[in-house]
Design a protein around this motif. Sequence first.
Motif, PDB file in Angstrom:
ATOM      1  N   PHE A   1      44.268  60.264  43.244  1.00  0.00           N
ATOM      2  CA  PHE A   1      42.938  60.649  42.858  1.00  0.00           C
ATOM      3  C   PHE A   1      41.981  59.286  43.157  1.00  0.00           C
ATOM      4  O   PHE A   1      41.002  59.061  43.658  1.00  0.00           O
ATOM      5  CB  PHE A   1      42.726  61.263  41.923  1.00  0.00           C
ATOM      6  N   PHE A   2      42.541  58.086  42.362  1.00  0.00           N
ATOM      7  CA  PHE A   2      41.788  56.972  42.275  1.00  0.00           C
ATOM      8  C   PHE A   2      42.687  55.801  42.843  1.00  0.00           C
ATOM      9  O   PHE A   2      43.963  55.690  42.900  1.00  0.00           O
ATOM     10  CB  PHE A   2      41.520  56.662  40.739  1.00  0.00           C
ATOM     11  N   SER A   3      41.979  54.744  43.275  1.00  0.00           N
ATOM     12  CA  SER A   3      42.449  53.346  43.530  1.00  0.00           C
ATOM     13  C   SER A   3      41.832  52.382  42.944  1.00  0.00           C
ATOM     14  O   SER A   3      40.560  52.123  42.841  1.00  0.00           O
ATOM     15  CB  SER A   3      42.347  53.019  44.952  1.00  0.00           C
ATOM     16  N   VAL A   4      42.422  52.163  41.804  1.00  0.00           N
ATOM     17  CA  VAL A   4      41.998  51.188  40.721  1.00  0.00           C
ATOM     18  C   VAL A   4      42.077  49.637  41.637  1.00  0.00           C
ATOM     19  O   VAL A   4      42.979  48.926  41.854  1.00  0.00           O
ATOM     20  CB  VAL A   4      42.267  51.109  39.291  1.00  0.00           C
ATOM     21  N   CYS A   5      40.717  49.219  41.784  1.00  0.00           N
ATOM     22  CA  CYS A   5      40.551  47.842  42.695  1.00  0.00           C
ATOM     23  C   CYS A   5      40.262  46.834  41.809  1.00  0.00           C
ATOM     24  O   CYS A   5      38.986  46.754  41.203  1.00  0.00           O
ATOM     25  CB  CYS A   5      39.737  48.265  43.977  1.00  0.00           C
ATOM     26  N   ILE A   6      41.009  45.566  41.759  1.00  0.00           N
ATOM     27  CA  ILE A   6      40.815  44.431  41.206  1.00  0.00           C
ATOM     28  C   ILE A   6      40.640  43.082  42.075  1.00  0.00           C
ATOM     29  O   ILE A   6      41.794  42.834  42.722  1.00  0.00           O
ATOM     30  CB  ILE A   6      41.594  44.004  39.950  1.00  0.00           C
ATOM     31  N   GLU A   7      39.562  42.373  42.147  1.00  0.00           N
ATOM     32  CA  GLU A   7      39.542  41.119  42.732  1.00  0.00           C
ATOM     33  C   GLU A   7      39.578  40.284  41.868  1.00  0.00           C
ATOM     34  O   GLU A   7      39.072  40.250  40.955  1.00  0.00           O
ATOM     35  CB  GLU A   7      38.370  41.022  43.678  1.00  0.00           C
ATOM     36  N   VAL A   8      40.420  39.233  42.105  1.00  0.00           N
ATOM     37  CA  VAL A   8      40.693  38.095  40.827  1.00  0.00           C
ATOM     38  C   VAL A   8      40.276  37.009  41.521  1.00  0.00           C
ATOM     39  O   VAL A   8      40.686  36.444  42.638  1.00  0.00           O
ATOM     40  CB  VAL A   8      41.975  38.435  40.429  1.00  0.00           C
ATOM     41  N   ASN A   9      39.548  35.981  40.878  1.00  0.00           N
ATOM     42  CA  ASN A   9      39.184  34.702  41.100  1.00  0.00           C
ATOM     43  C   ASN A   9      39.149  33.930  39.686  1.00  0.00           C
ATOM     44  O   ASN A   9      38.116  33.911  39.160  1.00  0.00           O
ATOM     45  CB  ASN A   9      38.019  34.420  41.921  1.00  0.00           C
ATOM     46  N   ASN A  10      40.251  33.360  39.479  1.00  0.00           N
ATOM     47  CA  ASN A  10      40.177  32.468  38.089  1.00  0.00           C
ATOM     48  C   ASN A  10      39.748  33.451  36.861  1.00  0.00           C
ATOM     49  O   ASN A  10      38.693  32.839  36.275  1.00  0.00           O
ATOM     50  CB  ASN A  10      39.188  31.297  38.216  1.00  0.00           C
ATOM     51  N   ARG A  11      40.600  34.423  36.704  1.00  0.00           N
ATOM     52  CA  ARG A  11      40.535  35.287  35.511  1.00  0.00           C
ATOM     53  C   ARG A  11      41.320  35.333  34.541  1.00  0.00           C
ATOM     54  O   ARG A  11      41.754  36.116  33.793  1.00  0.00           O
ATOM     55  CB  ARG A  11      40.187  36.527  36.053  1.00  0.00           C
TER      56      ARG A  11
ATOM     57  N   VAL B   1      43.902  41.854  44.266  1.00  0.00           N
ATOM     58  CA  VAL B   1      44.082  40.743  45.126  1.00  0.00           C
ATOM     59  C   VAL B   1      43.525  39.384  44.610  1.00  0.00           C
ATOM     60  O   VAL B   1      42.365  39.253  44.117  1.00  0.00           O
ATOM     61  CB  VAL B   1      43.101  41.042  46.543  1.00  0.00           C
ATOM     62  N   ASP B   2      44.425  38.468  44.697  1.00  0.00           N
ATOM     63  CA  ASP B   2      43.881  37.460  44.175  1.00  0.00           C
ATOM     64  C   ASP B   2      43.500  36.127  45.244  1.00  0.00           C
ATOM     65  O   ASP B   2      44.093  36.079  46.025  1.00  0.00           O
ATOM     66  CB  ASP B   2      45.075  36.552  43.129  1.00  0.00           C
ATOM     67  N   ASN B   3      42.323  35.761  44.868  1.00  0.00           N
ATOM     68  CA  ASN B   3      41.682  34.912  46.005  1.00  0.00           C
ATOM     69  C   ASN B   3      41.762  33.364  45.550  1.00  0.00           C
ATOM     70  O   ASN B   3      40.705  32.869  44.936  1.00  0.00           O
ATOM     71  CB  ASN B   3      40.227  35.219  46.074  1.00  0.00           C
ATOM     72  N   ASN B   4      43.051  32.835  45.664  1.00  0.00           N
ATOM     73  CA  ASN B   4      43.152  31.122  45.588  1.00  0.00           C
ATOM     74  C   ASN B   4      42.747  30.944  44.098  1.00  0.00           C
ATOM     75  O   ASN B   4      42.171  29.842  43.949  1.00  0.00           O
ATOM     76  CB  ASN B   4      42.218  30.546  46.421  1.00  0.00           C
TER      77      ASN B   4
ATOM     78  N   ASN C   1      36.172  43.085  49.127  1.00  0.00           N
ATOM     79  CA  ASN C   1      36.498  44.313  50.009  1.00  0.00           C
ATOM     80  C   ASN C   1      38.204  44.232  50.387  1.00  0.00           C
ATOM     81  O   ASN C   1      38.609  45.282  50.766  1.00  0.00           O
ATOM     82  CB  ASN C   1      35.943  44.118  51.502  1.00  0.00           C
ATOM     83  N   LYS C   2      38.602  42.917  49.890  1.00  0.00           N
ATOM     84  CA  LYS C   2      40.176  42.966  50.168  1.00  0.00           C
ATOM     85  C   LYS C   2      41.033  44.133  49.397  1.00  0.00           C
ATOM     86  O   LYS C   2      41.816  44.736  49.990  1.00  0.00           O
ATOM     87  CB  LYS C   2      40.706  41.551  49.645  1.00  0.00           C
ATOM     88  N   PRO C   3      40.721  44.378  48.078  1.00  0.00           N
ATOM     89  CA  PRO C   3      41.490  45.437  47.737  1.00  0.00           C
ATOM     90  C   PRO C   3      41.256  47.001  48.084  1.00  0.00           C
ATOM     91  O   PRO C   3      41.990  47.643  48.485  1.00  0.00           O
ATOM     92  CB  PRO C   3      41.030  45.282  46.109  1.00  0.00           C
TER      93      PRO C   3
ATOM     94  N   ALA D   1      37.824  53.126  41.880  1.00  0.00           N
ATOM     95  CA  ALA D   1      37.464  52.604  40.385  1.00  0.00           C
ATOM     96  C   ALA D   1      37.627  50.910  40.543  1.00  0.00           C
ATOM     97  O   ALA D   1      38.568  50.681  40.669  1.00  0.00           O
ATOM     98  CB  ALA D   1      38.197  53.507  39.676  1.00  0.00           C
ATOM     99  N   ILE D   2      36.497  50.675  40.668  1.00  0.00           N
ATOM    100  CA  ILE D   2      36.258  48.874  40.637  1.00  0.00           C
ATOM    101  C   ILE D   2      36.722  48.415  38.907  1.00  0.00           C
ATOM    102  O   ILE D   2      35.956  48.954  38.135  1.00  0.00           O
ATOM    103  CB  ILE D   2      35.113  48.346  41.132  1.00  0.00           C
ATOM    104  N   LEU D   3      37.291  47.670  38.819  1.00  0.00           N
ATOM    105  CA  LEU D   3      37.490  46.983  37.645  1.00  0.00           C
ATOM    106  C   LEU D   3      37.567  45.365  37.950  1.00  0.00           C
ATOM    107  O   LEU D   3      38.429  44.751  38.401  1.00  0.00           O
ATOM    108  CB  LEU D   3      39.062  47.156  36.891  1.00  0.00           C
ATOM    109  N   GLU D   4      36.368  44.907  37.433  1.00  0.00           N
ATOM    110  CA  GLU D   4      36.280  43.271  37.633  1.00  0.00           C
ATOM    111  C   GLU D   4      37.149  42.783  36.308  1.00  0.00           C
ATOM    112  O   GLU D   4      37.661  43.186  35.339  1.00  0.00           O
ATOM    113  CB  GLU D   4      34.936  42.833  37.058  1.00  0.00           C
ATOM    114  N   GLY D   5      37.765  41.536  36.844  1.00  0.00           N
ATOM    115  CA  GLY D   5      38.879  40.914  35.964  1.00  0.00           C
ATOM    116  C   GLY D   5      38.629  40.521  34.712  1.00  0.00           C
ATOM    117  O   GLY D   5      39.443  39.876  33.767  1.00  0.00           O
ATOM    118  N   ASP D   6      37.072  40.585  34.198  1.00  0.00           N
ATOM    119  CA  ASP D   6      36.639  40.334  32.915  1.00  0.00           C
ATOM    120  C   ASP D   6      36.150  41.558  32.316  1.00  0.00           C
ATOM    121  O   ASP D   6      35.317  41.436  31.244  1.00  0.00           O
ATOM    122  CB  ASP D   6      35.904  38.994  32.811  1.00  0.00           C
ATOM    123  N   ASP D   7      36.552  42.818  32.868  1.00  0.00           N
ATOM    124  CA  ASP D   7      35.924  44.001  32.001  1.00  0.00           C
ATOM    125  C   ASP D   7      37.183  44.903  31.725  1.00  0.00           C
ATOM    126  O   ASP D   7      38.299  44.366  31.883  1.00  0.00           O
ATOM    127  CB  ASP D   7      35.317  44.821  33.222  1.00  0.00           C
ATOM    128  N   GLN D   8      36.779  46.019  30.771  1.00  0.00           N
ATOM    129  CA  GLN D   8      37.917  46.882  30.469  1.00  0.00           C
ATOM    130  C   GLN D   8      37.517  48.282  30.610  1.00  0.00           C
ATOM    131  O   GLN D   8      36.464  48.577  30.432  1.00  0.00           O
ATOM    132  CB  GLN D   8      38.437  46.742  29.207  1.00  0.00           C
TER     133      GLN D   8
END
Length: 210
Positions: A5-15, A39-42, A81-83, A93-100
Motif C-alpha cells: 500500500f505504501f512505499s516509505v521513501c527516504i533520501e539521505v545526505n549526511n543524516r 537512497v544515500d547520496n554520497n 526522486n531517486k527513492p 510516504a516521504i520520510l526525511e532523514g531527520d524526521d520521525q
Amino acid sequence: MKKYFFSVCIEVNNRGATIYRSLQSILGQKIRDFECIIVDNNSTDNSMMEISSFFESKEFLENPFPYTIKSSSVGELQNWNKPLEYATGRYIAILEGDDQFLENHLLEAKNFLDREDGVGLYISQSTRGSNFPLSGVIKSNDYLNFQIKMSSTPAPSQSIFIREHLEKIFFYNVNEYIYAPEMDLYLRICQAGYDVFVSNTATINRDIEG
C-alpha cells in the motif's frame, strides 16, 4: 510480487545524527503494508554506518520490514526522486532523514485512503513547527485557494501522495525548482483531478534534532 500500500521513501545526505531514529520510527508502525526505499547520496558522514547498524540490530531482526538500499551521485534536490524510481507501492510516504513517524502515522492514512480513493494527497499535522488551520477534504479545483489559506506548504514528511496516474509516476519537478519542489508536485496532483485531505491529527515529529 507483493503489492504494498505504501512505499516509505527516504533520501539521505549526511543524516548520521538522526537517521537511526528515523528508521526506528518506521519499525514502530502499527501496520506492515509497506516497503522502505532508502537512497544515500554520497554522504560523507556516518549515515551509511548508522543505516547498516539499524538493519543489523536485534530490534529490526525481531520485527523486520522489507527494504531496499541504493546509492546515488546526483544533486541534492535531484536525489528526492531517486527513492521514487524504485518504489512500487500505491502511495508514497516521504520520510526525511531527520524526521520521525509516530506509530499511528501509516495506519491512520491507510484507514482513510482505503475508503476515499478520490484523494491523491494526504497531509498530516506535525508535533512541532507550523501546522495548518484547515482540515478535512479539499476539492482539487480549490487547491490554490486552499494553499493561500494554509500560509505554508506541507513539508515532504507530512505528505502521502498517490504514486501513479494514467500510467505516469508523480515525481518532484527538480528541473524548474531550486527549492521546495513539493509545491509543484502537490499542484500537479490536484490538476490530475485528485482531492487533498488534511488530517487534524499530529502523526509526524519533524526536525528531531531541534
